[in-house]
Design an enzyme around this catalytic site. Structure first.
Site, PDB file in Angstrom:
ATOM      1  N   ASN A   9       0.504  -1.155  -0.094  1.00  0.00           N
ATOM      2  CA  ASN A   9       0.568   0.019  -0.008  1.00  0.00           C
ATOM      3  C   ASN A   9       1.224   1.461  -0.039  1.00  0.00           C
ATOM      4  OD1 ASN A   9      -1.495   2.252   0.331  1.00  0.00           O
ATOM      5  ND2 ASN A   9      -2.522   1.180   2.755  1.00  0.00           N
ATOM      6  N   TRP A  10       1.159   1.554  -1.938  1.00  0.00           N
ATOM      7  CA  TRP A  10       2.124   3.510  -1.313  1.00  0.00           C
ATOM      8  C   TRP A  10       1.293   3.869  -0.590  1.00  0.00           C
ATOM      9  CZ3 TRP A  10       4.176   2.660  -7.200  1.00  0.00           C
ATOM     10  CH2 TRP A  10       4.868   1.917  -7.379  1.00  0.00           C
ATOM     11  N   LYS A  11      -0.355   4.214  -0.187  1.00  0.00           N
ATOM     12  CA  LYS A  11      -0.511   5.068   0.412  1.00  0.00           C
ATOM     13  C   LYS A  11      -0.252   6.816  -0.349  1.00  0.00           C
ATOM     14  CE  LYS A  11      -0.373   2.967   5.072  1.00  0.00           C
ATOM     15  NZ  LYS A  11      -0.329   3.303   6.211  1.00  0.00           N
ATOM     16  N   HIS A  98      -9.480   0.677   4.840  1.00  0.00           N
ATOM     17  CA  HIS A  98      -8.976   1.024   5.191  1.00  0.00           C
ATOM     18  C   HIS A  98      -8.867   2.228   6.985  1.00  0.00           C
ATOM     19  CE1 HIS A  98      -4.616   2.412   6.184  1.00  0.00           C
ATOM     20  NE2 HIS A  98      -4.113   1.099   5.791  1.00  0.00           N
ATOM     21  N   GLU A 100      -7.087   4.679   7.654  1.00  0.00           N
ATOM     22  CA  GLU A 100      -7.447   6.086   7.469  1.00  0.00           C
ATOM     23  C   GLU A 100      -8.027   6.677   6.180  1.00  0.00           C
ATOM     24  OE1 GLU A 100      -3.259   5.568   5.513  1.00  0.00           O
ATOM     25  OE2 GLU A 100      -1.758   4.639   7.842  1.00  0.00           O
ATOM     26  N   GLU A 170      -5.169  -4.749  10.946  1.00  0.00           N
ATOM     27  CA  GLU A 170      -4.316  -4.091  10.719  1.00  0.00           C
ATOM     28  C   GLU A 170      -5.014  -3.061  12.048  1.00  0.00           C
ATOM     29  OE1 GLU A 170      -2.142  -3.302   6.513  1.00  0.00           O
ATOM     30  OE2 GLU A 170      -3.554  -1.392   7.031  1.00  0.00           O
ATOM     31  N   GLY A 176       2.332   2.006  11.206  1.00  0.00           N
ATOM     32  CA  GLY A 176       3.519   3.583  11.089  1.00  0.00           C
ATOM     33  C   GLY A 176       3.869   3.647  12.005  1.00  0.00           C
ATOM     34  N   SER A 216       3.123  -1.900  10.522  1.00  0.00           N
ATOM     35  CA  SER A 216       5.134  -2.226  10.372  1.00  0.00           C
ATOM     36  C   SER A 216       5.799  -3.976  10.244  1.00  0.00           C
ATOM     37  CB  SER A 216       5.125  -1.878  12.095  1.00  0.00           C
ATOM     38  OG  SER A 216       4.879  -0.170  12.518  1.00  0.00           O
ATOM     39  N   GLY A 237       2.764  -1.235   4.716  1.00  0.00           N
ATOM     40  CA  GLY A 237       3.183   0.468   4.572  1.00  0.00           C
ATOM     41  C   GLY A 237       4.610   0.683   3.394  1.00  0.00           C
ATOM     42  N   GLY A 238       4.739   1.081   4.942  1.00  0.00           N
ATOM     43  CA  GLY A 238       6.783   1.952   4.341  1.00  0.00           C
ATOM     44  C   GLY A 238       7.565   1.009   3.954  1.00  0.00           C
TER      45      GLY A 238
HETATM   46  O1  LIG Z   1      -1.719   0.984   6.969  1.00  0.00           O
HETATM   47  C1  LIG Z   1      -0.766  -0.087   6.579  1.00  0.00           C
HETATM   48  C2  LIG Z   1      -0.773  -0.699   5.255  1.00  0.00           C
HETATM   49  O2  LIG Z   1      -2.275  -0.252   4.932  1.00  0.00           O
HETATM   50  C3  LIG Z   1       0.736  -0.623   7.558  1.00  0.00           C
HETATM   51  O3  LIG Z   1       1.725  -0.019   7.661  1.00  0.00           O
HETATM   52  P1  LIG Z   1       3.421   0.546   7.756  1.00  0.00           P
HETATM   53  O4  LIG Z   1       3.659  -1.226   7.388  1.00  0.00           O
HETATM   54  O5  LIG Z   1       3.801   1.822   7.425  1.00  0.00           O
HETATM   55  O6  LIG Z   1       2.668   0.215   9.052  1.00  0.00           O
END
Ligand SMILES: O=C(CO)COP(=O)(O)O
Length: 255
Positions: A9-11, A98, A100, A170, A176, A216, A237-238
């Site tokens: 997930n590149w966000k 998600h 967010e 999640e 994050g 994470s 994510g990251g």
């Molecule tokens: O929200 C995430 C994937 O959708 C997880 O993000 P991180 O891997 O950066 O914690």
């Protein structure tokens, strides 16, 4: 055997060229290094999707997805993107629910239920995210929270329709933050989710649903997380913004 999936997930990261470069690296590495039956999915911002669709056309184990869609078919919704639009440029998946989107854009379970419907109608696989906040973890309410998210977001689906859904657990407190759920904490929730699915749709559907862990996840902890009986991959994510890390996470399933 349920599918093993590593999704990125590149966000809201990467301008157009940087996204294309990263994706090119990912598909080149995937061709050489990802040798199991695992599936990779890259969920990019909308601006990249069409080009990534072209780049991944003949790459069997790398798919692409969107991070959101609107719940309507089409029409006067300025600034929104529809399921059929993302499908038309080659997306096979869409992240829905998600945390967010739930927290910053007010997406409710009822809204998400309608987004799931339009995704499935257009043959997009929802990667449906569920998970508790830190307060809900600490108060012990997390099992109830997760069950409600499943019930209100997904359980209107028939068994046949639900069979196309991928889940991602999640925990919000792990996203994050560098704070990962321990393999045992994650497994406990994944096992619970599978039990809830078995109650709703029967054991066969429960056994065949891929449940990803997100929060994470990195090359250092993926192996222990993915070794758990009910964890079928990750939503990253990251670490999905670095080709080496993303591929190393996917390689955990090389066997
Ligand atoms: O929200 C995430 C994937 O959708 C997880 O993000 P991180 O891997 O950066 O914690």
């Amino acid at each position: 055997m349920r599918k093993k999936i590593v999704a990125g997930n590149w966000k809201m990261n990467l301008d157009y060229q940087s996204g294309l470069s990263l994706f090119s690296e990912i598909i080149n590495m995937a061709k050489d290094e990802v040798i199991g039956n695992q599936e990779l999915v890259v969920c990019s911002p909308f601006i990249h999707l069409s080009s990534l669709g072209q780049l991944s056309k003949n790459v069997a184990n790398v798919n692409i997805g969107a991070q959101n869609i609107h719940q309507a078919e089409s029409g006067a919704y300025t600034g929104e993107i529809s399921a059929s639009q993302v499908k038309s440029v080659g997306a096979s998946h869409v992240i829905l629910g998600h945390s967010e989107r739930r927290a910053y854009f007010g997406e409710t379970d009822a809204l998400l239920a309608s987004k799931v419907d339009i995704a499935l109608k257009h043959d997009l696989t929802p990667i449906f995210c569920i998970g508790e906040t830190r307060e809900e973890r600490e108060s012990g309410a997390f099992f109830d929270v997760i069950k409600t998210q499943l019930t209100d977001g997904l359980f209107h689906l028939s068994k046949e329709a639900f069979a196309s859904v991928v889940l991602a657990y999640e925990p919000v407190w792990a996203i994050g933050t560098g704070l990962t759920a321990s393999p045992e904490q994650a497994q406990e929730v994944h096992k619970f989710i599978r039990e809830v699915l078995a109650d709703q749709y029967g054991q066969e559907i429960a056994d065949n649903t891929s449940i990803l862990y997100g929060g994470s996840c990195n090359p250092g902890n993926a192996k222990d997380l993915f070794a758990q009986a009910d964890i079928d991959g990750g939503l990253i994510g990251g670490a999905s913004l670095k080709s080496r890390d993303f591929i190393d996470i996917a390689k955990v399933f090389n066997g």
